[in-house]
Design a protein around this motif. Structure first.
Motif, PDB file in Angstrom:
ATOM      1  N   GLN B  38      46.833  28.294  27.733  1.00  0.00           N
ATOM      2  CA  GLN B  38      46.454  28.590  29.072  1.00  0.00           C
ATOM      3  C   GLN B  38      44.998  28.699  29.315  1.00  0.00           C
ATOM      4  O   GLN B  38      45.063  30.033  29.016  1.00  0.00           O
ATOM      5  CB  GLN B  38      47.770  29.150  29.856  1.00  0.00           C
ATOM      6  N   HIS B  39      44.259  28.224  29.848  1.00  0.00           N
ATOM      7  CA  HIS B  39      42.864  28.292  29.684  1.00  0.00           C
ATOM      8  C   HIS B  39      42.415  29.338  30.838  1.00  0.00           C
ATOM      9  O   HIS B  39      41.560  30.239  30.507  1.00  0.00           O
ATOM     10  CB  HIS B  39      42.016  27.103  30.048  1.00  0.00           C
ATOM     11  N   SER B  40      43.145  29.475  32.168  1.00  0.00           N
ATOM     12  CA  SER B  40      42.764  29.866  33.076  1.00  0.00           C
ATOM     13  C   SER B  40      42.181  31.480  32.837  1.00  0.00           C
ATOM     14  O   SER B  40      41.074  32.354  32.965  1.00  0.00           O
ATOM     15  CB  SER B  40      43.349  29.912  34.477  1.00  0.00           C
ATOM     16  N   ALA B  41      43.482  32.371  32.498  1.00  0.00           N
ATOM     17  CA  ALA B  41      43.059  33.882  31.980  1.00  0.00           C
ATOM     18  C   ALA B  41      41.810  33.937  31.142  1.00  0.00           C
ATOM     19  O   ALA B  41      41.084  34.888  31.433  1.00  0.00           O
ATOM     20  CB  ALA B  41      44.178  34.428  31.516  1.00  0.00           C
ATOM     21  N   ILE B  42      41.878  33.252  30.007  1.00  0.00           N
ATOM     22  CA  ILE B  42      40.780  33.535  29.115  1.00  0.00           C
ATOM     23  C   ILE B  42      39.307  32.883  29.631  1.00  0.00           C
ATOM     24  O   ILE B  42      38.378  34.013  29.476  1.00  0.00           O
ATOM     25  CB  ILE B  42      41.008  32.715  27.747  1.00  0.00           C
ATOM     26  N   LEU B  43      39.282  32.047  30.445  1.00  0.00           N
ATOM     27  CA  LEU B  43      38.220  31.697  30.997  1.00  0.00           C
ATOM     28  C   LEU B  43      37.544  32.780  32.012  1.00  0.00           C
ATOM     29  O   LEU B  43      36.603  32.995  32.268  1.00  0.00           O
ATOM     30  CB  LEU B  43      38.545  30.415  31.645  1.00  0.00           C
ATOM     31  N   TYR B  44      38.602  33.224  32.974  1.00  0.00           N
ATOM     32  CA  TYR B  44      38.105  34.326  33.830  1.00  0.00           C
ATOM     33  C   TYR B  44      37.509  35.396  33.092  1.00  0.00           C
ATOM     34  O   TYR B  44      36.544  35.807  33.442  1.00  0.00           O
ATOM     35  CB  TYR B  44      39.364  34.749  34.789  1.00  0.00           C
ATOM     36  N   ALA B  45      38.393  35.809  31.998  1.00  0.00           N
ATOM     37  CA  ALA B  45      37.873  37.014  31.381  1.00  0.00           C
ATOM     38  C   ALA B  45      36.499  36.702  30.941  1.00  0.00           C
ATOM     39  O   ALA B  45      35.818  37.583  30.725  1.00  0.00           O
ATOM     40  CB  ALA B  45      38.766  37.025  30.277  1.00  0.00           C
ATOM     41  N   SER B  46      36.399  35.589  30.158  1.00  0.00           N
ATOM     42  CA  SER B  46      35.289  35.283  29.513  1.00  0.00           C
ATOM     43  C   SER B  46      33.965  35.190  30.668  1.00  0.00           C
ATOM     44  O   SER B  46      32.755  35.758  30.320  1.00  0.00           O
ATOM     45  CB  SER B  46      35.046  33.718  28.843  1.00  0.00           C
ATOM     46  N   SER B  47      34.223  34.682  31.798  1.00  0.00           N
ATOM     47  CA  SER B  47      33.247  34.637  32.576  1.00  0.00           C
ATOM     48  C   SER B  47      32.666  35.988  33.137  1.00  0.00           C
ATOM     49  O   SER B  47      31.500  36.339  33.366  1.00  0.00           O
ATOM     50  CB  SER B  47      33.467  33.695  33.830  1.00  0.00           C
ATOM     51  N   PHE B  48      33.949  36.807  33.521  1.00  0.00           N
ATOM     52  CA  PHE B  48      33.652  38.045  33.914  1.00  0.00           C
ATOM     53  C   PHE B  48      32.864  38.856  32.845  1.00  0.00           C
ATOM     54  O   PHE B  48      31.925  39.860  32.901  1.00  0.00           O
ATOM     55  CB  PHE B  48      34.976  38.823  34.368  1.00  0.00           C
ATOM     56  N   SER B  49      33.153  38.707  31.599  1.00  0.00           N
ATOM     57  CA  SER B  49      32.499  39.386  30.251  1.00  0.00           C
ATOM     58  C   SER B  49      31.123  39.110  30.351  1.00  0.00           C
ATOM     59  O   SER B  49      30.046  39.759  30.195  1.00  0.00           O
ATOM     60  CB  SER B  49      33.157  38.706  29.124  1.00  0.00           C
ATOM     61  N   LEU B  50      30.687  37.859  30.746  1.00  0.00           N
ATOM     62  CA  LEU B  50      29.457  37.340  30.739  1.00  0.00           C
ATOM     63  C   LEU B  50      28.510  38.238  31.764  1.00  0.00           C
ATOM     64  O   LEU B  50      27.382  38.742  31.361  1.00  0.00           O
ATOM     65  CB  LEU B  50      29.056  36.067  31.064  1.00  0.00           C
ATOM     66  N   ILE B  51      29.218  38.387  32.926  1.00  0.00           N
ATOM     67  CA  ILE B  51      28.479  39.018  34.007  1.00  0.00           C
ATOM     68  C   ILE B  51      28.443  40.659  33.554  1.00  0.00           C
ATOM     69  O   ILE B  51      27.536  41.080  33.830  1.00  0.00           O
ATOM     70  CB  ILE B  51      29.523  39.001  35.395  1.00  0.00           C
ATOM     71  N   ALA B  52      29.559  40.996  33.004  1.00  0.00           N
ATOM     72  CA  ALA B  52      29.456  42.495  32.459  1.00  0.00           C
ATOM     73  C   ALA B  52      28.445  42.882  31.541  1.00  0.00           C
ATOM     74  O   ALA B  52      27.535  43.766  31.448  1.00  0.00           O
ATOM     75  CB  ALA B  52      30.853  42.759  31.944  1.00  0.00           C
ATOM     76  N   TYR B  53      28.153  41.757  30.431  1.00  0.00           N
ATOM     77  CA  TYR B  53      27.195  41.715  29.475  1.00  0.00           C
ATOM     78  C   TYR B  53      25.805  42.005  30.273  1.00  0.00           C
ATOM     79  O   TYR B  53      24.886  42.981  30.031  1.00  0.00           O
ATOM     80  CB  TYR B  53      27.161  40.567  28.516  1.00  0.00           C
ATOM     81  N   LEU B  54      25.469  41.083  31.264  1.00  0.00           N
ATOM     82  CA  LEU B  54      24.218  40.912  31.834  1.00  0.00           C
ATOM     83  C   LEU B  54      24.072  42.201  32.594  1.00  0.00           C
ATOM     84  O   LEU B  54      23.032  42.856  32.683  1.00  0.00           O
ATOM     85  CB  LEU B  54      24.119  39.720  32.629  1.00  0.00           C
ATOM     86  N   ALA B  55      24.933  42.955  33.375  1.00  0.00           N
ATOM     87  CA  ALA B  55      24.950  43.887  34.166  1.00  0.00           C
ATOM     88  C   ALA B  55      24.680  45.217  33.257  1.00  0.00           C
ATOM     89  O   ALA B  55      23.684  46.052  33.502  1.00  0.00           O
ATOM     90  CB  ALA B  55      26.282  44.144  35.129  1.00  0.00           C
ATOM     91  N   ALA B  56      25.611  45.303  32.227  1.00  0.00           N
ATOM     92  CA  ALA B  56      25.310  46.494  31.416  1.00  0.00           C
ATOM     93  C   ALA B  56      23.983  46.536  30.654  1.00  0.00           C
ATOM     94  O   ALA B  56      23.204  47.395  30.520  1.00  0.00           O
ATOM     95  CB  ALA B  56      26.156  46.724  30.456  1.00  0.00           C
TER      96      ALA B  56
END
Lengths: 465, 465
Positions: B38-56
């Protein structure tokens, strides 16, 4: 010098007059235990509160040196010689509160955990399997409420610690409390989702609807509340004991409100007000411990961490306890202080870096501090308003002999109190403000329950909509 | 001096060899998105991960000076001139992670919030009112899991910050992670409550029972895990990039395990492993951002906050994802490091204040550091064991010409690696240890799923008990 000495000696004699809280706090706790219909939760909260008080009261004097060592200290500007004392020590109270709230969980939920043991595995499955009693499964919604509250408070503490350490800029920290409140708003949305506000009876004739659904705006309002409350406590500050004192007064008022509902209110409201009492009682007691050391003459400063944390406790309780509007009513003095400060905060009237009252070493009293209007004059359109405020004794203006404005008192509730009641010693000023706050709060509570009935045709204390 | 210079120049050329993670981390993320049912949860987590990476990644270099200003800095002992660089900067990664996890909540639970809108008021009441579909109400248990995880991590961060600031003593901080884990254990108790461990097939012949119920002991075990994991990462440290590097390797291994279950596993296990991936993905990416600045030559140190936080992420995932034993298997190198350190930690062998490898400025290489056995000799009974370890090349002993023991290499995995593979430059040493860790982890995963079937007659990857 002699005056200062005399002032100090008089204080020592008067010291026990400061400790009115010593009687009020235990009394309120005991009354609340008595009037709560289901004792266990309040009893647990009270006993843990006592442990928290003892722990915080024991730790606070011990950590002072460690705080000074890592650079967390400040000068007490309103004392002779401006002594250096540890800053941000309120973080200890906040930390003890969190520890106690975590330790509390197994006790709070023990009875559910025992009744819900239908064997291992997914326990709330029992409800799906057709047992008709909704009391027989674990109250996950309650646990979510509790966890989201503690989570929100911890986020606030982290923000406060960062602010104490790094002096964050306004634009960096302004929206952060609202992000910390996301779990809270989610739980609110899921469990209650009520976004309606009642229209007062006399207005209903015009708009023809009894309820207005604010929808998403209601969440914006709650988010704004989580930003307002922490900052409100943070800006009514600058006198020994005032930050903690006002938090204690707010706690006493909120607990009084809870007590009224638990005694006279509809059973539907009990759960919310028990929840509120559960969260506020330990807070009241850790604040009491902090007050012992922060009251005049202060041995420690509380710091931003405590102010944010304290404000957030009330925001959380107001939102999840479903009386955010009553809670804002209790914040009336803080709201007035904020509105009164707006002209200086937005630099319509010049704002000096510190707006603390001015300490006169000769007589040991505090005088209103003043903003210089000659160096940087106030915006032109605002000068008539300043004069109007002066006319109503809401500010004090000084003119030179040519009739030119020299300065005005800084626009904070603390300075206003000094304008009204004349120069005072720091402890007496703090006590006076706290008494005004308590009086206003009690009046607000009476007004809320009396006028509520008048305005809306009913009040949820007597009849539930 | 010339050697040092040469070493530095060689590094610059070799630098991109260090960034194997640059390919592995995005690859793992993409593979996980593909194999999640079920893609949605992992997809959300991945996109937020990318934002987190850029921010950090954007914040970490900016905050360095602020950290140094308030006294959070350390000397890099393994560089020429021992430069001063900011310490505890891992707190930024931890903070960004928490912010992102909070922002994530509305997205994660959006679909439930929409399907569950049967009007205002208590929404989960719909289940009591007889609707037969359990998908039609809000998954409070899921929310509790999520909230308790974030809460536990925030408590750990607060503890870490306190430790970074005040250098807490062992006896003060030892049990605190377990208190932070109370919400986690409550949620575990309520939602799963499984406290049984399987008895391996060959032992079942003797004890005649397939399952042993550990009861309360199982909670002690989980509490111990929340104490062990944070400290395990904290003691395998001292080389640029190793704390973050090992956390990244652990994340990659845990995500591989999740991927295997999401592809080949029974549908019953999917939810747990999606939960695990949701928590680990953002962690992996904020760690990646930190690694960019902490890897050799380090611009920042990570500090205790990050180490505790990282360890707790894995403890939380292991406990609530129901594979705490598999998770401990992935911690094998850390466990070995801990066991190997025990003689020094308990002062059976003298333990110098720092056990970092010794940096030789002449050739720019790290050599094993040594504990002086002449000043304070090891306990008598342990000397034969030291000699035995020496025989198996598990330690390096030095004797004087009279045959008296002079010293032994300090008992950490880092020094042992240097004993085995000879002196190395810091970055090569770090890379070597991370590769060993990755290899051991992959072998452990294979062993767990292959031997699991052999020992217990079945494995939950293929058949569910």
């Amino acid at each position: 010098m002699l005056g200062t000495l005399r002032a100090y000696i008089t204080t020592r004699a008067n010291k026990d007059r400061m400790s009115l809280f010593r009687y009020l706090v235990p009394l309120t706790t005991i009354l609340l235990i008595c009037c709560s219909k289901q004792h266990s939760a309040i009893l647990y909260a009270s006993s843990f509160s006592l442990i928290a008080y003892l722990a915080a009261n024991w730790m606070i004097p011990k950590v002072g040196n460690a705080f000074i060592k890592i650079g967390l200290f400040g000068k007490d500007m309103s004392k002779p010689g401006k002594p250096v004392i540890p800053e941000s020590v309120g973080a200890i109270s906040a930390g003890v509160y969190i520890l106690v709230m975590l330790l509390c969980i197994p006790f709070m939920f023990y009875k559910y955990m025992v009744t819900a043991t239908s064997g291992g595995g997914y326990r709330d499955i029992s409800i799906v399997e057709g047992s008709e009693q909704p009391t027989n499964f674990f109250p996950h919604a309650k646990l979510s409420e509790y966890l989201s509250s503690v989570l929100c408070l911890e986020s606030t503490i982290l923000l406060g610690v960062a602010d104490d350490l790094f002096d964050l800029r306004w634009r960096h920290k302004f929206f952060l409390p609202a992000i910390g409140a996301i779990p809270l708003l989610i739980v609110y949305y899921v469990d209650f989702g009520a976004t309606h506000v009642l229209v007062p009876g006399f207005l209903q004739n015009f708009v023809q609807i009894p309820l207005i659904d604010l929808g998403g705006l209601y969440y914006v309002y709650m988010g704004a509340m989580t930003i307002f409350c922490p900052n409100a406590i943070n800006i009514l500050a600058g006198v020994n004991g005032l930050e903690v004192g006002q938090s204690i007064v707010l706690s006493l008022l909120a607990l009084t409100n809870d007590g009224i509902y638990l005694t006279l209110g509809h059973p539907n409201t009990w759960e919310n007000h028990r929840f509120s009492a559960m969260l506020i009682l330990p807070f009241l007691w850790v604040s009491m411990a902090l007050y012992n050391w922060n009251r005049w003459p202060a041995k420690v400063f509380v710091g931003d961490t405590y102010c944010y944390f304290a404000g957030m406790v009330f925001a959380v309780v107001g939102i999840l306890g479903h009386f955010s509007k009553t809670m804002l009513l209790l914040f009336l003095p803080q709201i007035i202080n904020f509105l009164y400060s707006v002209p200086q905060l937005f630099h319509i009237v010049p704002c000096p870096r510190h707006r603390l009252p001015h300490f006169n070493e000769k007589d040991g009293l505090l005088y209103p501090s003043r903003a210089n209007l000659q160096e940087t004059p106030a915006k032109g359109f605002f000068i008539p308003i300043l004069k109007l405020l002066n006319f109503f004794k809401l500010i004090d203006l000084e003119y030179d002999n040519k009739g030119q404005l020299i300065n005005c008192t800084n626009m904070t509730l603390i300075n206003l109190t000094l304008v009204w009641f004349g120069p005072r010693r720091e402890d007496k000023l703090c006590r006076l403000i706290l008494r005004i706050q308590f009086g206003v709060g009690i009046l607000a509570l009476i007004a809320r329950h009396a006028l509520g009935k008048l305005l809306f045709g009913h009040d949820n204390l007597w009849t539930i909509d």
